[in-house]
Write a protein that holds these residues in place. Structure first.
Motif, PDB file in Angstrom:
ATOM      1  N   THR A   9      55.642  71.504  20.387  1.00  0.00           N
ATOM      2  CA  THR A   9      55.272  71.203  21.947  1.00  0.00           C
ATOM      3  C   THR A   9      55.378  69.720  21.735  1.00  0.00           C
ATOM      4  N   LEU A  10      54.493  69.073  21.132  1.00  0.00           N
ATOM      5  CA  LEU A  10      54.611  67.554  21.136  1.00  0.00           C
ATOM      6  C   LEU A  10      55.879  66.960  20.961  1.00  0.00           C
ATOM      7  N   LEU A  11      56.638  67.367  20.064  1.00  0.00           N
ATOM      8  CA  LEU A  11      58.073  66.903  19.923  1.00  0.00           C
ATOM      9  C   LEU A  11      59.195  66.893  21.305  1.00  0.00           C
ATOM     10  N   ALA A  12      58.766  68.303  21.937  1.00  0.00           N
ATOM     11  CA  ALA A  12      59.580  68.871  23.177  1.00  0.00           C
ATOM     12  C   ALA A  12      59.218  68.001  24.172  1.00  0.00           C
TER      13      ALA A  12
ATOM     14  N   PHE B 280      49.503  60.422  40.906  1.00  0.00           N
ATOM     15  CA  PHE B 280      49.500  60.162  39.495  1.00  0.00           C
ATOM     16  C   PHE B 280      48.536  61.361  39.045  1.00  0.00           C
ATOM     17  N   GLY B 281      47.370  61.498  39.714  1.00  0.00           N
ATOM     18  CA  GLY B 281      46.352  62.559  39.405  1.00  0.00           C
ATOM     19  C   GLY B 281      46.954  63.865  39.346  1.00  0.00           C
ATOM     20  N   TYR B 282      47.752  64.264  40.263  1.00  0.00           N
ATOM     21  CA  TYR B 282      48.088  65.606  40.412  1.00  0.00           C
ATOM     22  C   TYR B 282      49.163  65.686  39.273  1.00  0.00           C
ATOM     23  N   GLY B 283      50.252  64.713  39.054  1.00  0.00           N
ATOM     24  CA  GLY B 283      51.000  64.659  38.135  1.00  0.00           C
ATOM     25  C   GLY B 283      50.595  65.152  36.700  1.00  0.00           C
ATOM     26  N   ALA B 284      49.236  64.253  36.442  1.00  0.00           N
ATOM     27  CA  ALA B 284      48.579  64.247  35.293  1.00  0.00           C
ATOM     28  C   ALA B 284      47.850  65.875  35.083  1.00  0.00           C
ATOM     29  N   ILE B 285      47.476  66.300  36.160  1.00  0.00           N
ATOM     30  CA  ILE B 285      47.016  67.799  35.832  1.00  0.00           C
ATOM     31  C   ILE B 285      48.321  68.995  35.391  1.00  0.00           C
ATOM     32  N   ALA B 286      49.256  68.437  36.479  1.00  0.00           N
ATOM     33  CA  ALA B 286      50.484  69.299  36.083  1.00  0.00           C
ATOM     34  C   ALA B 286      51.065  69.327  34.681  1.00  0.00           C
ATOM     35  N   GLY B 287      51.133  68.013  34.166  1.00  0.00           N
ATOM     36  CA  GLY B 287      51.595  67.727  32.923  1.00  0.00           C
ATOM     37  C   GLY B 287      50.759  68.342  31.907  1.00  0.00           C
ATOM     38  N   VAL B 288      49.432  68.292  31.901  1.00  0.00           N
ATOM     39  CA  VAL B 288      48.534  69.084  30.866  1.00  0.00           C
ATOM     40  C   VAL B 288      48.625  70.449  30.985  1.00  0.00           C
ATOM     41  N   ALA B 289      48.799  71.033  32.307  1.00  0.00           N
ATOM     42  CA  ALA B 289      48.769  72.417  32.382  1.00  0.00           C
ATOM     43  C   ALA B 289      50.197  72.955  31.514  1.00  0.00           C
ATOM     44  N   ALA B 290      51.541  72.098  32.115  1.00  0.00           N
ATOM     45  CA  ALA B 290      52.775  72.461  31.384  1.00  0.00           C
ATOM     46  C   ALA B 290      52.551  72.420  29.898  1.00  0.00           C
ATOM     47  N   ALA B 291      52.115  71.425  29.241  1.00  0.00           N
ATOM     48  CA  ALA B 291      51.906  71.238  27.759  1.00  0.00           C
ATOM     49  C   ALA B 291      51.227  72.451  27.336  1.00  0.00           C
ATOM     50  N   ALA B 292      50.122  72.804  28.031  1.00  0.00           N
ATOM     51  CA  ALA B 292      49.258  74.174  27.378  1.00  0.00           C
ATOM     52  C   ALA B 292      49.993  75.153  27.464  1.00  0.00           C
ATOM     53  N   SER B 293      50.972  75.530  28.727  1.00  0.00           N
ATOM     54  CA  SER B 293      51.549  76.757  28.667  1.00  0.00           C
ATOM     55  C   SER B 293      52.694  76.942  27.889  1.00  0.00           C
ATOM     56  N   ILE B 294      53.334  75.518  27.564  1.00  0.00           N
ATOM     57  CA  ILE B 294      54.589  75.504  26.499  1.00  0.00           C
ATOM     58  C   ILE B 294      54.107  75.855  25.277  1.00  0.00           C
TER      59      ILE B 294
ATOM     60  N   LEU C   9      51.276  77.713  24.227  1.00  0.00           N
ATOM     61  CA  LEU C   9      51.070  79.041  24.296  1.00  0.00           C
ATOM     62  C   LEU C   9      52.482  79.897  24.110  1.00  0.00           C
ATOM     63  N   LEU C  10      53.294  79.441  24.853  1.00  0.00           N
ATOM     64  CA  LEU C  10      54.768  80.203  24.735  1.00  0.00           C
ATOM     65  C   LEU C  10      55.174  80.023  23.615  1.00  0.00           C
ATOM     66  N   TYR C  11      55.305  78.987  22.970  1.00  0.00           N
ATOM     67  CA  TYR C  11      55.867  78.819  21.619  1.00  0.00           C
ATOM     68  C   TYR C  11      55.351  79.420  20.657  1.00  0.00           C
ATOM     69  N   SER C  12      53.675  79.438  20.701  1.00  0.00           N
ATOM     70  CA  SER C  12      52.972  80.170  19.724  1.00  0.00           C
ATOM     71  C   SER C  12      53.343  81.767  19.778  1.00  0.00           C
ATOM     72  N   CYS C  13      53.308  82.185  21.037  1.00  0.00           N
ATOM     73  CA  CYS C  13      53.896  83.665  21.063  1.00  0.00           C
ATOM     74  C   CYS C  13      54.884  83.873  20.415  1.00  0.00           C
ATOM     75  N   LEU C  14      56.042  82.935  20.887  1.00  0.00           N
ATOM     76  CA  LEU C  14      57.595  83.162  20.335  1.00  0.00           C
ATOM     77  C   LEU C  14      57.613  83.315  18.904  1.00  0.00           C
TER      78      LEU C  14
END
Length: 104
Positions: A35-38, A62-76, A78-83
């Motif tokens: 996830t970090l590399l992606a 900037f704040g909304y973008g930061a929140i969206a980035g953290v949520a996207a990183a967490a979801s990706i 979890l997706l990679y963990s499941c895959l």
């Protein structure tokens, strides 16, 4: 109309390939490292196109973008963990179906 369809198909192909390759890589490395590399690769590509995008930098944006980035990183992550632990042939089409339902 052709441009819209071709861009949509290109996006679907890129998302599908990234899900498959990310899950494959997460099976060999840790899902957090993949996830970090992606996200670092995405940051490099986004930074390359940043000078060509007209935008306004505001504190709320900037704040909304930061929140969206953290949520996207967490979801990706979890997706990679499941895959990495589950059958890709079952999970990847299910994720693609859910992602296709959002715009509809």
């Amino acid at each position: 109309m052709v441009a819209v369809v071709s861009l949509g198909l290109s996006a679907a192909l890129i998302y599908g390939a990234s899900d498959f390759l990310g899950g494959f890589a997460a099976g060999r490395l840790s899902a957090l490292r993949v996830t970090l590399l992606a996200f670092l690769a995405g940051l490099v590509v986004s930074a390359a196109f940043l000078p060509f995008v007209v935008s306004a930098w505001t504190i709320p944006a900037f704040g909304y973008g930061a929140i969206a980035g953290v949520a996207a990183a967490a979801s990706i992550w979890l997706l990679y963990s499941c895959l990495a632990i589950g059958p890709v042939s079952l999970l990847a089409p299910l994720v693609a179906l859910i992602a296709a339902l959002v715009p509809v």
